[in-house]
Design a protein around this motif. Structure first.
Motif, PDB file in Angstrom:
ATOM      1  N   VAL A  41       0.856  -1.271  -0.041  1.00 22.80           N
ATOM      2  CA  VAL A  41      -0.186  -0.002  -0.164  1.00 22.80           C
ATOM      3  C   VAL A  41       0.842   1.144  -0.117  1.00 22.80           C
ATOM      4  CG1 VAL A  41      -1.712   1.472   1.475  1.00 22.80           C
ATOM      5  CG2 VAL A  41      -1.936  -1.192   1.128  1.00 22.80           C
ATOM      6  N   ARG A  42       0.454   2.221  -0.897  1.00 20.22           N
ATOM      7  CA  ARG A  42       1.082   3.541  -0.888  1.00 20.22           C
ATOM      8  C   ARG A  42      -0.008   4.555  -0.437  1.00 20.22           C
ATOM      9  NH1 ARG A  42       1.062   2.163  -5.987  1.00 20.22           N
ATOM     10  NH2 ARG A  42      -0.059   4.101  -6.342  1.00 20.22           N
ATOM     11  N   ASP A  43       0.548   5.576   0.135  1.00 18.53           N
ATOM     12  CA  ASP A  43      -0.172   6.663   0.740  1.00 18.53           C
ATOM     13  C   ASP A  43      -1.153   7.240  -0.396  1.00 18.53           C
ATOM     14  OD1 ASP A  43       0.412   6.167   3.413  1.00 18.53           O
ATOM     15  OD2 ASP A  43       2.008   7.505   3.354  1.00 18.53           O
ATOM     16  N   ASP A  44      -0.441   7.439  -1.716  1.00 17.34           N
ATOM     17  CA  ASP A  44      -1.052   8.187  -2.702  1.00 17.34           C
ATOM     18  C   ASP A  44      -1.958   7.023  -3.651  1.00 17.34           C
ATOM     19  OD1 ASP A  44       1.113   6.648  -3.832  1.00 17.34           O
ATOM     20  OD2 ASP A  44       1.687   8.137  -5.242  1.00 17.34           O
ATOM     21  N   GLU A  45      -2.185   5.775  -3.345  1.00 14.73           N
ATOM     22  CA  GLU A  45      -2.913   4.956  -3.815  1.00 14.73           C
ATOM     23  C   GLU A  45      -4.305   5.308  -3.918  1.00 14.73           C
ATOM     24  OE1 GLU A  45      -4.273   0.091  -3.537  1.00 14.73           O
ATOM     25  OE2 GLU A  45      -2.638   0.694  -2.654  1.00 14.73           O
ATOM     26  N   TRP A  85      -7.362   4.487  -0.937  1.00 14.83           N
ATOM     27  CA  TRP A  85      -6.675   3.951   0.368  1.00 14.83           C
ATOM     28  C   TRP A  85      -6.864   5.273   1.345  1.00 14.83           C
ATOM     29  CZ3 TRP A  85      -4.991   0.512   3.369  1.00 14.83           C
ATOM     30  CH2 TRP A  85      -4.425   0.830   4.499  1.00 14.83           C
ATOM     31  N   GLN A  86      -7.083   6.674   0.858  1.00 14.19           N
ATOM     32  CA  GLN A  86      -7.224   7.649   1.817  1.00 14.19           C
ATOM     33  C   GLN A  86      -8.728   7.695   2.347  1.00 14.19           C
ATOM     34  OE1 GLN A  86      -5.097   9.322   3.306  1.00 14.19           O
ATOM     35  NE2 GLN A  86      -3.609   8.333   2.038  1.00 14.19           N
ATOM     36  N   THR A  87      -9.600   6.855   1.725  1.00 18.30           N
ATOM     37  CA  THR A  87     -10.927   6.617   2.149  1.00 18.30           C
ATOM     38  C   THR A  87     -11.248   5.444   2.994  1.00 18.30           C
ATOM     39  OG1 THR A  87     -11.487   5.427   0.050  1.00 18.30           O
ATOM     40  CG2 THR A  87     -11.527   7.824  -0.180  1.00 18.30           C
ATOM     41  N   ASP A 104     -10.367   4.137   9.411  1.00 20.23           N
ATOM     42  CA  ASP A 104      -9.307   4.064  10.325  1.00 20.23           C
ATOM     43  C   ASP A 104      -9.242   2.378  10.931  1.00 20.23           C
ATOM     44  OD1 ASP A 104      -8.521   6.558   9.969  1.00 20.23           O
ATOM     45  OD2 ASP A 104      -9.244   7.290  11.771  1.00 20.23           O
ATOM     46  N   LYS A 148      -7.864   0.219   8.094  1.00 22.50           N
ATOM     47  CA  LYS A 148      -6.414   0.612   7.836  1.00 22.50           C
ATOM     48  C   LYS A 148      -5.563  -0.184   8.994  1.00 22.50           C
ATOM     49  CE  LYS A 148      -6.504   5.220   5.539  1.00 22.50           C
ATOM     50  NZ  LYS A 148      -5.975   6.475   5.628  1.00 22.50           N
ATOM     51  N   THR A 205      -2.957  -3.420   7.912  1.00 18.91           N
ATOM     52  CA  THR A 205      -1.478  -3.472   7.988  1.00 18.91           C
ATOM     53  C   THR A 205      -1.051  -4.251   9.253  1.00 18.91           C
ATOM     54  OG1 THR A 205      -1.896  -1.413   9.269  1.00 18.91           O
ATOM     55  CG2 THR A 205      -1.273  -1.303   7.216  1.00 18.91           C
TER      56      THR A 205
END
Length: 293
Positions: free
Chosen positions: A108-112, A115-117, A120, A123, A127
């Protein structure tokens, strides 16, 4: 029995307008005397952030397992309940392995995208514990495989299988799933998904009026274009129109119209969701009438 095959997935407006990938996948398979079709619908919820990949892997794994399953059958052997159950279990197990492998190969990349949606809670789960990884790839699946004089249809989750019999009647042959309602569906990502498959074996004898001459598989993006309380009735009419087009215009022209005009129109004016449609249709279409209204 020999079928013409078709499969297409159309990107729904509610996804492409947000620059999100199509969550559906579909394809056809043919080898030796086997023909197969499949449709899969990745879940659009925020925690299923790799569901587009999950749907593609579901179709790929289904076809891999169909090859193994059918190669284990003799020329005269018919689909048996024990073999079907083993096929469903292996399909589920191999899909889980495939998504875990995809996760390991694509950290997983932070800019994928998406992923930001993710919540918590998930997430943290994704991980910290491998057992939750399949949730990120959650998807439904329907596949139909023809060999000899039988067609096996296997389904998990929503979407539909509709067949047209030689006597001109439409039927929904797969047993219903009471866990599917509104936006809730069973899924390949469920821990006990191998117990939630439903299946049916269709006999295709030439002299039987109940033999299927067409088998249509669709994801819920197509089904949701119609009112839920009359869903099958509307699908029967829709597929009747497709059959009429095949008879009047031929298979290739009908397929081109479905891909280029009809299915895009359905999503844009109907569900706004991704739509997948796949079918097996005999060359002769020896049926009496089509109107099931």
């Amino acid at each position: 029995m020999k079928f013409n095959m078709f499969a297409a997935s159309i990107h729904g407006k509610k996804y492409f307008e947000r620059d999100l990938p199509c969550q559906d996948s579909s394809s056809t398979l043919e080898f030796d005397n086997v023909q197969a079709i499949a449709v899969a619908d990745g879940h659009g919820g925020k925690d299923y952030f790799r569901s587009d990949i999950g749907a593609k892997l579901a179709v790929e794994v289904a076809f891999e397992q169909i090859k193994i399953f059918c190669n284990e059958l003799t020329a005269t052997e018919r689909f048996a309940e024990s073999g079907i159950k083993n096929f469903e279990l292996r399909l589920w197990e191999e899909w889980r392995k495939a998504v875990v492998k995809n996760w390991a190969e694509n950290p997983v990349r932070d800019d994928e995208p998406r992923w930001q949606t993710v919540s918590d809670k998930y997430k943290a789960r994704f991980t910290s514990d491998e057992k939750y990884i399949p949730v990120a790839y959650g998807t439904t699946l329907i596949c139909a495989v023809s060999i000899g004089s039988q067609v096996l249809v296997v389904q998990i989750g929503d979407g539909s299988c509709i067949m047209l019999q030689r006597n001109g009647e439409f039927k929904a042959p797969v047993p219903p799933d009471n866990e599917n309602f509104a936006n809730v569906t069973t899924s390949l990502c469920d821990d006990d998904a191998f117990k939630k498959f439903r299946h049916v074996v269709l006999n295709c004898e030439d002299d039987s009026p109940l033999s299927p001459v067409a088998i249509f598989l669709s994801t819920d993006g197509l089904d949701d274009c119609y009112p839920i309380y009359e869903n099958e009735k509307h699908l029967y009419k829709f597929y009747g129109v497709i059959v009429d087009s095949m008879k009047d215009n031929g298979f290739e022209a009908t397929q081109a119209e479905l891909r280029g005009e009809l299915l895009p129109y359905m999503t844009n004016r109907g569900s706004n969701d991704d739509i997948s449609l796949a079918y097996l249709v005999t060359n002769d279409l020896l049926c009496e009438g089509k109107d099931n209204s």
